[in-house]
Enzyme design. Structure first.
Site, mmCIF file in Angstrom:
data_model
loop_
_atom_site.group_PDB
_atom_site.id
_atom_site.type_symbol
_atom_site.label_atom_id
_atom_site.label_comp_id
_atom_site.label_asym_id
_atom_site.label_seq_id
_atom_site.Cartn_x
_atom_site.Cartn_y
_atom_site.Cartn_z
ATOM 1 N N SER A 169 0.840 -1.205 0.000
ATOM 2 C CA SER A 169 0.000 0.000 0.000
ATOM 3 C C SER A 169 0.872 1.250 0.000
ATOM 4 O O SER A 169 0.871 2.041 0.960
ATOM 5 C CB SER A 169 -0.931 -0.025 1.208
ATOM 6 O OG SER A 169 -1.687 -1.211 1.239
ATOM 7 N N GLY A 171 0.747 4.038 -1.634
ATOM 8 C CA GLY A 171 0.079 5.339 -1.575
ATOM 9 C C GLY A 171 -0.223 5.763 -0.147
ATOM 10 O O GLY A 171 0.007 6.911 0.243
ATOM 11 N N ASP A 172 -0.728 4.833 0.651
ATOM 12 C CA ASP A 172 -1.023 5.128 2.054
ATOM 13 C C ASP A 172 0.253 5.447 2.824
ATOM 14 O O ASP A 172 0.298 6.396 3.618
ATOM 15 C CB ASP A 172 -1.720 3.932 2.711
ATOM 16 C CG ASP A 172 -3.105 3.687 2.149
ATOM 17 O OD1 ASP A 172 -4.031 4.390 2.544
ATOM 18 O OD2 ASP A 172 -3.243 2.787 1.313
ATOM 19 N N THR A 173 1.284 4.650 2.589
ATOM 20 C CA THR A 173 2.518 4.833 3.348
ATOM 21 C C THR A 173 3.201 6.151 3.005
ATOM 22 O O THR A 173 3.700 6.850 3.894
ATOM 23 C CB THR A 173 3.469 3.650 3.088
ATOM 24 O OG1 THR A 173 2.785 2.431 3.388
ATOM 25 C CG2 THR A 173 4.694 3.756 3.964
ATOM 26 N N SER A 176 1.390 8.815 4.748
ATOM 27 C CA SER A 176 1.729 8.799 6.173
ATOM 28 C C SER A 176 3.040 9.516 6.441
ATOM 29 O O SER A 176 3.147 10.327 7.368
ATOM 30 C CB SER A 176 1.845 7.350 6.663
ATOM 31 O OG SER A 176 0.637 6.657 6.513
#
Length: 400
Positions: A169, A171-173, A176
């Site tokens: 993932s 994009g999420d990381t 973050s």
């Protein structure tokens, strides 16, 4: 391991709302370096990540990475009493992290205007698919969609074949980590102004920020970069090459002096000394020829033989690791990137080590990921609720 009071973020109080990856990963990063992270979860079910991928004794082993060093409080945020508890926590917090769809926090009376009125020093990180403004703000957005919108997914394919996802993932990381940068920047600024602020991170923007020369090349030349498989367009040679034993080696021979050493190792000093190939621009013009020469060489040897030859020539190269390779690799071990933690049942679990590495005050694994609501009583007691009040909330199902 250094004492908790010596951790670089000791004393930083963080309230984590939201779930799954983007917000919790940002909070995990702060917790690794000593922040006191209070994670708010839904009673009974908790964060859905608890049930993602492979489970051990009913709980995802991923959870042990994403929520280490945190405390768990189970609250039903749809209830006014639970919202009041969040307000109490925010009064003494430094940071609040949330990754709900835009408008959700405002609907609970927990929007920035409400929370900054309670605590003007609060730093509020908001991570969403498309950001808090703009025509797409209300659309649901996951990391995979952000990767596509940012242009990344268009590039992750063999030419003419379906684009593939990175495999994690990303994009999420990336969102973050941009959020953590924002938090640390805002904390630094707060030292001067005494004021908190809101950090608005969109998933697609975080990925787009890592797309290198994609946009300026289009602006200057009308160039639309296309998928190139394992090659790095415009940089030569840099590719994956098949070996005799069917494995692949990644070779980055794109430095001018490195290219000469690579060609010497291949027995092609004629190419290494060719003036037309002395710089990257010239090599890009003849990249197909260069790749064919390298592939013919690697195809006659095993992966190990290729890497041995290139190590001796100081040419950057590496094989493609599986997780089994990672777990057995001595460099990972020497750098502390494979850590063993003891689970509640006494078994050991390997988890990734902590980065970045600070020389005096490194991060550490101080506490295993909590059970749902494991710290509810302790945290609510800290904000002044009595045992009777906590029990009354539990009886109503508002907390757990």
């Amino acid at each position: 391991m250094i004492s908790p009071s010596q951790t670089p973020l000791h004393g930083l109080r963080v309230v984590e709302l939201g779930q799954l990856i983007a917000g919790p990963f940002a909070a995990k990063t702060l917790a690794d370096f000593g922040a006191d992270v209070v994670k708010i979860e839904t009673p009974k079910t908790g964060d859905p990540l608890r049930k993602w991928r492979l489970l051990k004794d009913g709980t995802s082993v991923w959870w042990q990475v994403q929520s280490r060093n945190k405390r768990s409080v189970a609250l039903d945020l749809k209830d006014k009493a639970a919202q009041d508890i969040v307000r109490q926590l925010v009064k003494d917090a430094d940071v609040l992290i949330e990754n709900f769809r835009p408008g959700a926090m405002e609907g609970w009376g927990l929007g920035p205007d409400d929370l900054l009125a309670l605590n003007p020093r609060l730093i509020m990180l908001r991570i969403s698919g498309y950001g808090q403004t703009g025509p797409y703000r209300d659309k649901p957005g996951f990391g995979v969609v952000a990767e596509a919108m940012s242009g990344l997914r268009h590039l992750t394919a063999e030419p003419g074949r379906v684009p593939v996802r990175v495999g994690v993932s990303i994009g999420d990381t990336l969102a973050s980590l941009h959020g953590v940068i924002g938090i640390l920047t805002a904390l630094h600024e707060r030292e001067r102004s005494g004021q908190g602020q809101v950090i608005d991170v969109a998933l697609y923007e975080a990925v787009f920020n890592c797309m290198e020369s994609l946009l300026p090349e289009y602006s200057a030349f009308g160039a639309v970069r296309e998928a190139a498989g394992s090659a790095l367009p415009g940089i030569a040679p840099s590719n994956a090459y098949r070996c005799q034993d069917e494995g692949y080696v990644l070779i980055a021979g794109n430095g001018d002096s490195i290219f000469k050493r690579l060609m010497h190792t291949l027995g092609r000093d004629d190419l290494g000394a060719d003036p037309a190939l002395a710089d990257n621009a010239g090599r890009v013009q003849r990249v197909a020829e260069i790749d064919a020469v390298i592939a013919a060489w690697t195809g006659q040897m095993t992966v190990a033989q290729v890497l041995d030859a290139l190590d001796k020539a100081a040419v950057p190269a590496g094989r493609i690791y599986t997780v089994a390779d990672i777990a057995a690799d001595p460099h990972y071990q020497a750098r502390g990137m494979i850590q063993q933690v003891q689970m509640e049942d006494g078994t050991s679990l390997a988890v990734p080590g902590i980065i970045p590495k600070l020389s005096r005050t490194p991060g550490s694994h101080r506490r295993n990921a909590p059970a749902i609501g494991q710290d509810t009583d302790a945290v609510l007691s800290e904000i002044g609720l009595t045992a009777a009040q906590i029990q009354a909330l539990k009886d109503k199902g508002i907390v757990a």
